[in-house]
Enzyme design. Structure first.
Site, mmCIF file in Angstrom:
data_model
loop_
_atom_site.group_PDB
_atom_site.id
_atom_site.type_symbol
_atom_site.label_atom_id
_atom_site.label_comp_id
_atom_site.label_asym_id
_atom_site.label_seq_id
_atom_site.Cartn_x
_atom_site.Cartn_y
_atom_site.Cartn_z
ATOM 1 N N LYS A 172 0.860 -1.194 0.000
ATOM 2 C CA LYS A 172 0.000 0.000 0.000
ATOM 3 C C LYS A 172 0.891 1.237 0.000
ATOM 4 O O LYS A 172 1.395 1.668 1.013
ATOM 5 C CB LYS A 172 -0.921 0.009 1.220
ATOM 6 C CG LYS A 172 -2.224 0.684 0.975
ATOM 7 C CD LYS A 172 -2.463 2.097 1.333
ATOM 8 C CE LYS A 172 -1.821 2.967 2.293
ATOM 9 N NZ LYS A 172 -1.609 4.332 1.719
ATOM 10 N N GLU A 247 8.749 1.331 11.579
ATOM 11 C CA GLU A 247 9.888 2.241 11.417
ATOM 12 C C GLU A 247 9.300 3.636 11.372
ATOM 13 O O GLU A 247 8.679 4.022 10.388
ATOM 14 C CB GLU A 247 10.669 1.890 10.157
ATOM 15 C CG GLU A 247 12.081 2.452 10.162
ATOM 16 C CD GLU A 247 12.174 3.767 9.428
ATOM 17 O OE1 GLU A 247 12.010 4.819 10.095
ATOM 18 O OE2 GLU A 247 12.385 3.755 8.222
HETATM 19 P P1 NAI Z 1 1.468 8.710 7.704
HETATM 20 O O1 NAI Z 1 2.309 7.997 8.685
HETATM 21 O O2 NAI Z 1 0.052 8.907 8.097
HETATM 22 O O3 NAI Z 1 1.511 7.933 6.308
HETATM 23 C C1 NAI Z 1 2.372 6.863 6.022
HETATM 24 C C2 NAI Z 1 1.584 5.718 5.397
HETATM 25 O O4 NAI Z 1 0.604 5.250 6.314
HETATM 26 C C3 NAI Z 1 0.822 6.110 4.137
HETATM 27 O O5 NAI Z 1 0.840 5.037 3.213
HETATM 28 C C4 NAI Z 1 -0.578 6.323 4.668
HETATM 29 O O6 NAI Z 1 -1.574 6.164 3.678
HETATM 30 C C5 NAI Z 1 -0.677 5.237 5.704
HETATM 31 N N1 NAI Z 1 -1.708 5.449 6.717
HETATM 32 C C6 NAI Z 1 -2.153 6.639 7.219
HETATM 33 N N2 NAI Z 1 -3.115 6.430 8.123
HETATM 34 C C7 NAI Z 1 -3.299 5.098 8.218
HETATM 35 C C8 NAI Z 1 -4.158 4.259 8.981
HETATM 36 N N3 NAI Z 1 -5.044 4.773 9.835
HETATM 37 N N4 NAI Z 1 -4.063 2.928 8.832
HETATM 38 C C9 NAI Z 1 -3.171 2.392 7.985
HETATM 39 N N5 NAI Z 1 -2.338 3.125 7.216
HETATM 40 C C10 NAI Z 1 -2.398 4.467 7.329
HETATM 41 O O7 NAI Z 1 2.156 10.073 7.386
HETATM 42 P P2 NAI Z 1 1.558 11.345 6.591
HETATM 43 O O8 NAI Z 1 0.186 11.649 7.045
HETATM 44 O O9 NAI Z 1 1.773 11.164 5.148
HETATM 45 O O10 NAI Z 1 2.545 12.481 7.109
HETATM 46 C C11 NAI Z 1 2.342 13.069 8.376
HETATM 47 C C12 NAI Z 1 3.667 13.338 9.036
HETATM 48 O O11 NAI Z 1 4.298 12.126 9.372
HETATM 49 C C13 NAI Z 1 4.666 14.051 8.180
HETATM 50 O O12 NAI Z 1 4.486 15.415 8.222
HETATM 51 C C14 NAI Z 1 5.964 13.621 8.779
HETATM 52 O O13 NAI Z 1 6.298 14.435 9.876
HETATM 53 C C15 NAI Z 1 5.692 12.240 9.281
HETATM 54 N N6 NAI Z 1 6.196 11.204 8.372
HETATM 55 C C16 NAI Z 1 7.289 10.489 8.758
HETATM 56 C C17 NAI Z 1 7.802 9.527 7.943
HETATM 57 C C18 NAI Z 1 8.992 8.748 8.336
HETATM 58 O O14 NAI Z 1 9.517 7.967 7.562
HETATM 59 N N7 NAI Z 1 9.477 8.910 9.537
HETATM 60 C C19 NAI Z 1 7.249 9.253 6.617
HETATM 61 C C20 NAI Z 1 6.057 10.013 6.317
HETATM 62 C C21 NAI Z 1 5.592 10.960 7.183
#
Ligand code: NAI
Ligand code: MG
Length: 478
Positions: A172, A247
């Site tokens: 996903k 992670e």
């Molecule tokens: P996110 O953690 O929500 O998204 C990452 C993945 O999780 C995406 O594929 C998303 O569709 C999925 N996801 C989101 N909600 C979910 C749920 N309830 N159940 C299952 N999967 C779910 O991150 P987002 O909203 O894109 O970004 C928010 C903040 O997170 C960013 O501003 C950044 O600070 C941080 N972030 C950190 C990352 C890292 O590698 N440490 C990567 C991406 C974002």
């Protein structure tokens, strides 16, 4: 390659329940309307993965190895095209997509192709007249939920070892960057992977991601992303006691001692925060400089920062691209605002930027005189913003470096070997870089401690995430 926008389920390209607009953040133009998997399509993907699993698991290990190697060859053949798509979708400079991301993705598949036929168990000396041995068996159906910052790399980090170990995978991708994951699915079909072994289902987190986490037919969730979503997934996965690897984010300390090569340290600090526009989980976002060299170091840092000018990501000379989305740009700007309000000194950047009047760019930003109590020192900003703090001596460096809920990575710059190794041992982090920063290799484990998560991607350590160990007892006195 033509873009794919439908879902890859059971070897077929199928319609989703809905569609969402995928945007190029450098131009604000819609690249594609991408299909979104609703609960029904997620269910279909899980069923196709479960159907494919027995034959895939029992296939000769060498045959799995050959398929992974073939996929690596196809990725290498199409690397230039894939790099373009990655840059258009994510906003990252083509220098990064073409010179760093794609070569490492190819290497990653080759690395795990090499492991596919080397996953043995062991015989264990036990008491009594028994032969005891272990089998390493695949976990089953793996749901891989990945972020948007390194779309194809994150897919590779999870898909390659999971497939090598004989799992079926449902990938996903993030809704901001689904395109290269879909092309990976296409190349896997072309390589000859059986239908259902790799399914790719784009969609929003609370829709597609959540349905995958809740599905009882999924055995494991491997997640990279934010701490908030990681916590949510851990809670949701408890309902069906899924195996989980997380992670998550970081607020990684990059520590410059007075005895360091200050030019090298300034270069490392600059790439440590501005590479990938700072949208890097291991970004060196807390930069600690020893007080006695602070002024000299800042001069070098600011000189290098001035060269990090936002530019068209498709231009080969660009080193600072567009942030992934309007939301992310606005979030980063709100942190810059918070830094100003809390009294940090803005030494560079601080403003939104655009190229030809468009795009979600932010200037390379340096805050000085930062206090650990400030938001910009505590929270993951995930953008090109560095917080500079001071310290005195090794004890103080270690204490301050560990003053965070996170523990993903850390950097240390010193010419003193003893100091470097002591810091490496005592800093709470999954990865430590000594006199370098942001190094990765398929063979070296990556992951976090504390609220940066648990489990490891890459290396032979990833194989443990995608296999179960079975203990077999055989009576010998029969
Ligand atoms: P996110 O953690 O929500 O998204 C990452 C993945 O999780 C995406 O594929 C998303 O569709 C999925 N996801 C989101 N909600 C979910 C749920 N309830 N159940 C299952 N999967 C779910 O991150 P987002 O909203 O894109 O970004 C928010 C903040 O997170 C960013 O501003 C950044 O600070 C941080 N972030 C950190 C990352 C890292 O590698 N440490 C990567 C991406 C974002
Ligand atoms: Mg996009």
């Amino acid at each position: 390659m033509e873009l794919r926008t439908k879902l890859l389920v059971g070897g077929d390209w199928v319609d989703g329940a809905d569609r969402f607009a995928d945007v190029n953040p450098a131009t604000e133009e819609t690249l594609a309307q991408v299909h979104e998997a609703g609960p029904d399509q997620v269910d279909a993907a899980v069923r196709s993965a479960r159907e494919a699993l027995p034959a895939w698991r029992d296939l000769d290990p060498h045959a799995r190895s050959v398929l992974l190697w073939r996929l690596a060859d196809l990725l290498e053949e199409r690397a230039a095209e894939l790099a373009v798509v990655e840059t258009l979708d994510n906003g990252k400079p083509s220098f990064e997509s073409a010179k760093v991301d794609l070569p490492s993705v190819v290497e990653n598949f080759r690395y795990y192709a090499g492991w596919a036929d080397k996953l043995g168990g062991e015989t264990i000396p036990v008491s009594g007249p028994f032969l005891n041995y272990t089998l390493r068996q695949p976990v089953g159906v793996v749901g891989a939920i990945i972020p948007w910052n390194f779309p194809l790399s994150m897919a590779a980090w999870k898909v390659a070892p999971a497939l090598a170990c004989g799992n079926a995978v449902i990938l996903k991708p993030a809704e901001q960057t689904p395109l290269t994951a879909l092309l990976l699915g296409e190349l896997a079909l072309e390589a000859g992977f059986p239908a259902g072994v790799l399914n790719v289902i784009p969609g929003r987190g609370p829709v597609t991601g959540q349905a995958l986490v809740e599905h009882p037919g999924v055995d494991k969730i491997s997640f990279t992303g934010s701490v908030e979503t990681g916590k949510l997934i851990m809670r949701e996965a408890a309902a069906t006691v899924k195996n989980v690897t997380l992670e998550l984010g970081g607020k990684s300390p990059n520590v410059v001692f007075a005895d360091a090569d200050l030019d090298a340290a300034a270069r490392g600090a600059t790439t440590g925060i501005f590479y990938g526009k700072g949208e890097v989980c291991a970004a060196g976002s807390r930069l600690y400089v020893e007080r006695s060299v602070k002024d000299a170091f800042m001069e070098k840092l600011l000189e290098r920062t001035a060269k990090m000018v936002p530019g068209d990501p498709t231009h080969p000379k660009t080193r600072l691209g567009a942030l992934v989305s309007k939301e992310q740009r606005d979030k980063v700007l709100s942190y810059i605002e918070a830094g100003r309000e809390e009294g940090a000194t803005l030494r560079a950047g601080g403003e939104a930027a655009s190229v030809d009047g468009r795009g979600y760019f932010v200037e390379a930003t340096v805050f000085d005189d930062v206090d650990i109590g400030m938001k910009i020192a505590r929270e993951e900003i995930f953008g090109p913003v560095v917080a500079v703090l001071e310290f005195d001596g090794i004890e103080d460096a270690i204490r301050q470096a560990n003053q965070t809920i996170y523990g993903l990575a850390a950097g240390v710059w010193t010419r003193d070997v003893g100091k470097a190794h002591r810091f490496a041992r005592e800093v709470q982090a999954g990865t430590v870089w000594v006199n370098t920063y942001n190094r990765y290799d398929s063979a070296s484990p990556f992951g976090g401690v504390k609220q940066s998560g648990f489990g490891r991607d890459l290396g032979r350590y990833a194989l443990e995430q995608y296999t179960e160990t079975k203990s077999v007892w055989v009576a010998l006195d029969g």
